[in-house]
Design a protein around this motif. Sequence first.
Motif, PDB file in Angstrom:
ATOM      1  N   ALA A  50      66.321  22.255  78.944  1.00  0.00           N
ATOM      2  CA  ALA A  50      67.264  21.637  78.171  1.00  0.00           C
ATOM      3  C   ALA A  50      68.423  22.544  77.965  1.00  0.00           C
ATOM      4  O   ALA A  50      69.665  22.103  77.933  1.00  0.00           O
ATOM      5  N   ARG A  51      68.082  23.711  77.661  1.00  0.00           N
ATOM      6  CA  ARG A  51      69.357  24.636  77.609  1.00  0.00           C
ATOM      7  C   ARG A  51      70.112  24.685  78.781  1.00  0.00           C
ATOM      8  O   ARG A  51      71.478  25.225  78.889  1.00  0.00           O
ATOM      9  N   LEU A  52      69.523  25.114  79.832  1.00  0.00           N
ATOM     10  CA  LEU A  52      70.192  25.274  81.355  1.00  0.00           C
ATOM     11  C   LEU A  52      70.969  23.982  81.588  1.00  0.00           C
ATOM     12  O   LEU A  52      72.387  24.147  82.022  1.00  0.00           O
ATOM     13  N   GLN A  85      64.104  22.482  67.114  1.00  0.00           N
ATOM     14  CA  GLN A  85      64.831  23.076  68.598  1.00  0.00           C
ATOM     15  C   GLN A  85      63.954  22.763  69.511  1.00  0.00           C
ATOM     16  O   GLN A  85      64.612  22.720  70.838  1.00  0.00           O
ATOM     17  N   TYR A  86      62.661  22.537  69.556  1.00  0.00           N
ATOM     18  CA  TYR A  86      61.972  22.205  70.732  1.00  0.00           C
ATOM     19  C   TYR A  86      62.222  20.946  71.196  1.00  0.00           C
ATOM     20  O   TYR A  86      61.537  20.354  72.049  1.00  0.00           O
ATOM     21  N   THR A 130      78.468  22.415  80.015  1.00  0.00           N
ATOM     22  CA  THR A 130      79.485  23.241  79.224  1.00  0.00           C
ATOM     23  C   THR A 130      80.421  23.960  80.373  1.00  0.00           C
ATOM     24  O   THR A 130      81.592  23.922  80.147  1.00  0.00           O
ATOM     25  N   GLU A 179      57.703  25.574  76.080  1.00  0.00           N
ATOM     26  CA  GLU A 179      58.966  26.721  76.551  1.00  0.00           C
ATOM     27  C   GLU A 179      60.045  26.251  77.564  1.00  0.00           C
ATOM     28  O   GLU A 179      61.166  26.199  77.705  1.00  0.00           O
ATOM     29  N   ASN A 187      72.388  22.109  79.364  1.00  0.00           N
ATOM     30  CA  ASN A 187      73.613  22.053  78.275  1.00  0.00           C
ATOM     31  C   ASN A 187      74.525  22.961  78.898  1.00  0.00           C
ATOM     32  O   ASN A 187      75.632  22.830  78.916  1.00  0.00           O
ATOM     33  N   ALA A 188      73.910  24.026  79.417  1.00  0.00           N
ATOM     34  CA  ALA A 188      74.883  25.214  79.795  1.00  0.00           C
ATOM     35  C   ALA A 188      75.758  24.823  81.108  1.00  0.00           C
ATOM     36  O   ALA A 188      76.922  25.259  81.210  1.00  0.00           O
ATOM     37  N   ASP A 223      78.515  27.092  72.359  1.00  0.00           N
ATOM     38  CA  ASP A 223      77.695  27.606  71.330  1.00  0.00           C
ATOM     39  C   ASP A 223      78.438  29.005  70.925  1.00  0.00           C
ATOM     40  O   ASP A 223      77.687  30.123  70.955  1.00  0.00           O
ATOM     41  N   ARG A 243      62.023  23.458  76.813  1.00  0.00           N
ATOM     42  CA  ARG A 243      63.250  24.137  75.835  1.00  0.00           C
ATOM     43  C   ARG A 243      64.368  24.826  76.829  1.00  0.00           C
ATOM     44  O   ARG A 243      65.514  24.584  76.545  1.00  0.00           O
ATOM     45  N   VAL A 244      63.914  25.413  77.700  1.00  0.00           N
ATOM     46  CA  VAL A 244      64.627  26.207  78.642  1.00  0.00           C
ATOM     47  C   VAL A 244      65.408  25.261  79.560  1.00  0.00           C
ATOM     48  O   VAL A 244      66.641  25.569  79.801  1.00  0.00           O
TER      49      VAL A 244
END
Length: 250
Positions: free
Chosen positions: A164-166, A18-19, A172, A158, A168-169, A208, A161-162
């Motif tokens: 990358a999530r932002l 996940q990282y 979306t 961290e 992707n969000a 997700d 990872r955060v």
Amino acid sequence: MTVKSSTREAARLEALRQYSILDTPSEQTYDDITDLAAFICDVPIALISMVDLNRQWFKARVGLEVTETSRDVSFCAHAILDKQMLVIHDALEDERFQQNPLVTCAPGIRFYAGVPLVTPEGHALGTLCVIDRQPRELSEQQKNALEALARQVVTQLELKRVSARLANALETIEIMEGLIPICSYCKGMRDDQGYWSTVERFIEQHADVSFTHGVCDRCMRQHFPDVATALLADDPAAATTTDTEDELIE
């Protein structure tokens, strides 16, 4: 000596995935941390090591040319089994490592100190470690500094990872804010390639989320009147709520 696997190994490996750090190019931030670790501990070798299924891979390294080694001979694979720093003062006097090829051959490890890189969820992804070719000790100040640097490695992981999530969000949100073609009859949705699919499948492709299915009160009365009558008999108060919902829909 083959290291024992952690009882949480499957979850740890999934966290490592996940990282998205494995096999990524070198980055100055991590290189700086290994440089500092080698300087503070006065050793020729310092590594940021990620322990994968069958290998340990080095995100950053000082004093070592190879980018990975087998996990079977990895000191770091032992270090991640605990949350505390692992210190080997003299590998030739430790039965776990006496016959290790990293000790008997190049790079000739004698001293090792590794701090596990523990995520907020408690998974040890790898270590920040320092190595010497002769036996030695670390002072308390050096140990504290090494632990502080290891925490900085986790902080950098961290942040990546955060971020990358932002990203992707946001992607979306941009997709969901656009005009989405919906069939007037079956309510299916058309994707960018022109293929039609269900609402559930379309949303699952771009977010997700997962779905669970049920039947609303209005459809229950329309398609399953016997069941609706039985439910109403068990809960007469539901009739008022259902009428209100119908008015809102209409």
